[in-house]
Design an enzyme around this catalytic site. Structure first.
Site, PDB file in Angstrom:
ATOM      1  N   GLY A 339       0.801  -1.208   0.000  1.00 23.47           N
ATOM      2  CA  GLY A 339       0.000   0.000   0.000  1.00 23.47           C
ATOM      3  C   GLY A 339       0.838   1.264   0.000  1.00 23.47           C
ATOM      4  CB  SER A 340      -0.150   4.710   0.874  1.00 25.23           C
ATOM      5  OG  SER A 340      -1.272   4.723   0.032  1.00 25.23           O
ATOM      6  CB  THR A 341       4.318   2.230   3.600  1.00 22.46           C
ATOM      7  OG1 THR A 341       3.986   0.900   3.190  1.00 22.46           O
ATOM      8  CG2 THR A 341       3.535   2.587   4.855  1.00 22.46           C
TER       9      THR A 341
END
Length: 752
Positions: A339-341
């Site tokens: 995801g966004s990490t």
């Protein structure tokens, strides 16, 4: 008289001799029989002398069994310590309880030494109290007919000394005889639930040859490093007298015992205890299906603390066989879409590529890639959190998927995939543990590649993510994750000490530093920061700026047909680096499918853990591995085995367990060449090259020794031109991933 009787009589009377003749005939027959038997004896004697066998039986071995006995001397299993020398796992004695129910078992004075039937209920109650055994099961065992003694299954084994003593005292107070204990070698985990999934378990196993029992690693570090910890059992032969008793002073060492080596881990007991406590609070609130948290030293790559939930207690064995508890490590044995990490790496790559314009505005309503439409999280929810027109710096703070796809498109698919390769995604870390997943790079289509810019369509492990975050925290220099600071061999009073291992430099120092500054905004930007509350950053430690990034990823279905649905069908995650300007620590936490969720929960695990890490920073001895071994001056030898033809990844993991630093050239299935001689002694932290049978691209040489660059040149025929006066590579003029066959010359800059 019948016909047959007449025939018999005629035969008997046919040749009648006088007594003297009969005696002579008997004598002759006896002489012939004696000679025949003598020859049989001679033949057998010759066979025995010549073969030392009779009827397939080894006679010497049989004699030895009568007059000698062989005793196995168990090797001491190595102790696992934290970085300061606190035992995490060590050898101990455990006990197995049994009950004598033979009613003939009495003393010479007729004293009852067995458990009487009237005492069965009381015994069951005591076992239930101390061992958790069901009373019905205990009574069932005690009432078995025709048995002299009975045991009580798994819960009746691996009993600690304190529990055994408590049972004995209660039995004695109740006047119950016949309860006894066998002693067994055991493994003690004195800290209880303490990085349990990472440290693992060692249990007793029985040798099929001689029936002896030994401790063997079953999971985690205990399993991965079993060959280092286990040692080698010894064999001693004793003479026996005519009664089968061992004769003192007759011992002969057949095989010397070699005790296992001690392992000093990178784990800090203080930080691990803090993380376990904070995790209990966090897990209790979120009720996630799976939760994991890891704290890493940014400048060394050392894992200082790690834990997951749900978990088990290796000391009491509670939860060890629970089907609802994941028996694998979330840290390295599970792939997931991060995801966004992942946007941390996307921004760093775009800055390094020179295509990131932080103040440039874009419309984030949606972006189309071929037949796919990508929207931001709040646009999908039809509840806008921020304006549709943002700068790219604001979009990063907001965690805009559209903004990241734009950055990927500016770089181009080929360039972005090259950065993923430089960050080593798609390749397991091979940091020394077993069963590690490799992750997976995106499918070869433009939509999948674009989605990786915001962490979907790509699989990774948490160790791979931590390796990538390490490059951002460490000014572009990527380090191998480490969990061993030292190996101590008590047999030779020698040690191998670990040092940081550089595995590349995917982005520049400036790109990494700028990325951390944008990460500060995720927690501080009052309008766009996804990790900011109304009263300030969610993740905070007084006196420090913290670089943070949150992530929320969909979870793929097991059958590969799409993503799970539902409000909690996500993996939520956060990475934090403190202090943001020059990080000392990286912390990464993931929670899968939380039943209850608000971003405020991150405070419960991050803030106290990071605060304690900063308070203990100076006492962790991050630059001095295993200070308790400082007086040991001799280095343990490790000779390189026959690795030609072996799998490079597996070999690299084994070498790292011995604190050797392997560099794999290519992605082939087997090792073709190695830069040192087979059988030579490898020093701790020695850097060696492993050439595979498929080597087609120019590697990242950052951190290589000049000696290894020369060997690379010899193997490939590529000319090397040096500049600088150092001993290791700090830059190269040919891009990483360039076609090796088309490369004729590489300019290398050396530094320290």
């Amino acid at each position: 008289m019948s016909k047959r009787k007449q025939q018999l009589l005629r035969y008997v009377l046919k040749k009648r001799y006088i007594p003297s003749q009969n005696r002579r005939r008997v004598g002759q027959s006896l002489i012939l029989l004696t000679v025949f038997i003598f020859f049989i004896f001679l033949i057998n004697f010759a066979i025995i002398i010549g073969t030392d066998k009779k009827f397939g039986v080894d006679l010497s071995e049989g004699a030895r069994k009568v007059h000698q006995t062989e005793v196995t001397v168990q090797a001491k299993r190595g102790t696992i310590y934290d970085r300061t020398g606190l035992p995490i796992a060590k050898d101990s004695t455990t006990y197995t309880v049994y009950a004598i129910i033979d009613k003939e078992y009495v003393s010479a004075l007729k004293e009852i030494l067995y458990v009487e039937p009237r005492q069965f209920n009381q015994v069951a109650q005591i076992f239930n109290k101390h061992l958790g055994l069901e009373t019905d099961y205990v009574l069932q065992q005690l009432n078995q007919p025709k048995l002299k003694q009975v045991y009580f299954g798994t819960l009746g084994k691996n009993i600690s000394y304190s529990t055994m003593t408590a049972i004995q005292q209660e039995m004695e107070a109740a006047g119950i005889k016949g309860i006894a204990f066998n002693t067994n070698p055991g493994r003690l985990y004195p800290n209880g639930n303490f990085a349990s999934s990472f440290i693992g378990l060692a249990n007793l196993v029985e040798d099929e040859n001689d029936g002896s029992q030994r401790l063997e690693g079953q999971r985690g570090m205990e399993y991965a490093l079993n060959s280092i910890l286990a040692g080698q059992d010894g064999k001693i032969v004793y003479e026996k007298d005519s009664r089968g008793r061992i004769v003192p002073g007759t011992e002969n060492v057949k095989e010397a015992r070699v005790d296992g080596q001690d392992i000093y881990t990178t784990i800090s007991a203080d930080l691990q205890r803090s993380l376990e406590t904070n995790m209990d609070i966090f897990f209790g609130k979120t009720k996630g299906r799976y939760v994991n948290a890891t704290l890493v030293a940014a400048k060394t790559g050392e894992i200082l603390a790690t834990t997951q939930r749900p978990t088990y207690n290796p000391d009491t064995k509670e939860g060890v066989d629970d089907k609802d508890i994941l028996q694998r490590s979330l840290l390295y044995q599970e792939n997931f879409e991060p995801g966004s990490t992942m946007k941390v790496m996307t921004v760093a790559a775009a800055i390094d590529n020179g295509t990131f314009s932080p103040n440039e505005y874009y419309n984030r309503s949606e972006i189309k890639i071929v037949d796919a439409t990508i929207r931001d999280w709040d646009v999908n929810a039809d509840d806008l959190f921020a304006p549709l027109s943002l700068t790219h710096a604001q979009g990063f703070a907001l965690s805009s998927n559209v903004g990241m796809v734009i950055q990927e498109q500016k770089m181009g698919d080929e360039r972005w995939l090259n950065y993923l390769e430089k960050f080593r995604f798609g390749y397991p870390t091979r940091f020394g543990m077993e069963g590690e997943e490799a992750g997976l790079l995106p499918e070869d289509n433009v939509v999948s590649v674009a989605m990786t810019s915001f962490g979907q369509g790509i699989l990774a492990t948490q160790t791979q993510m931590l390796r990538g975050f390490g490059a951002i925290a460490n000014d572009g220099i990527m380090l191998e994750p480490k969990f061993i600071t030292a190996l101590y061999d008590g047999n030779t009073d020698s040690v191998r000490l670990s040092q940081p291992e550089v595995v590349g430099k995917p982005v520049s120092a400036k790109a990494a530093a700028d990325t951390r500054q944008y990460m500060i905004g995720v927690g501080t930007d009052p309008q766009f920061g996804t990790l900011r509350a109304s009263d300030g950053p969610l993740i905070q430690v007084d006196g420090y700026n913290i670089a943070v990034k949150s992530g929320t990823a969909q979870i793929g279905k097991e059958d590969g047909t799409g993503y799970m649905e539902g409000p909690n069908a996500t993996i939520n995650s956060v990475v934090a680096m403190i202090p943001a300007e020059d990080p000392e620590f990286i912390m990464y936490v993931t929670v899968q499918q939380p039943e209850s969720w608000t971003s405020a929960y991150w405070k419960d695990i991050f803030n106290p853990t990071l605060k304690e890490a900063m308070q203990l920073k100076d006492s962790l001895n991050l630059t001095t591995p295993a200070p308790t071994l400082a007086a040991v001056s001799k280095e343990t030898e490790y000779k390189l085995g026959k690795i030609i033809g072996k799998q490079p990844g597996v070999t690299a993991g084994i070498l790292r367990q011995q604190l050797v630093q392997p560099i794999i050239l290519g992605n082939g299935a087997e090792i073709k060449k190695v830069s040192v001689e087979i059988g030579s002694n490898l020093s701790a932290n020695q850097q060696i090259l492993l050439l595979t049978d498929r080597f087609t691209m120019v590697p990242d040489m950052y951190g290589w020794t000049k000696e290894n660059v020369d060997i690379f040149s010899d193997w490939t025929g590529i000319e090397i031109e040096y500049s600088g006066s150092g001993t290791k590579v700090v830059s190269q003029n040919v891009a990483i991933g360039s076609d090796l066959e088309k490369t004729k010359k590489i300019r290398i800059n050396l530094g320290d």
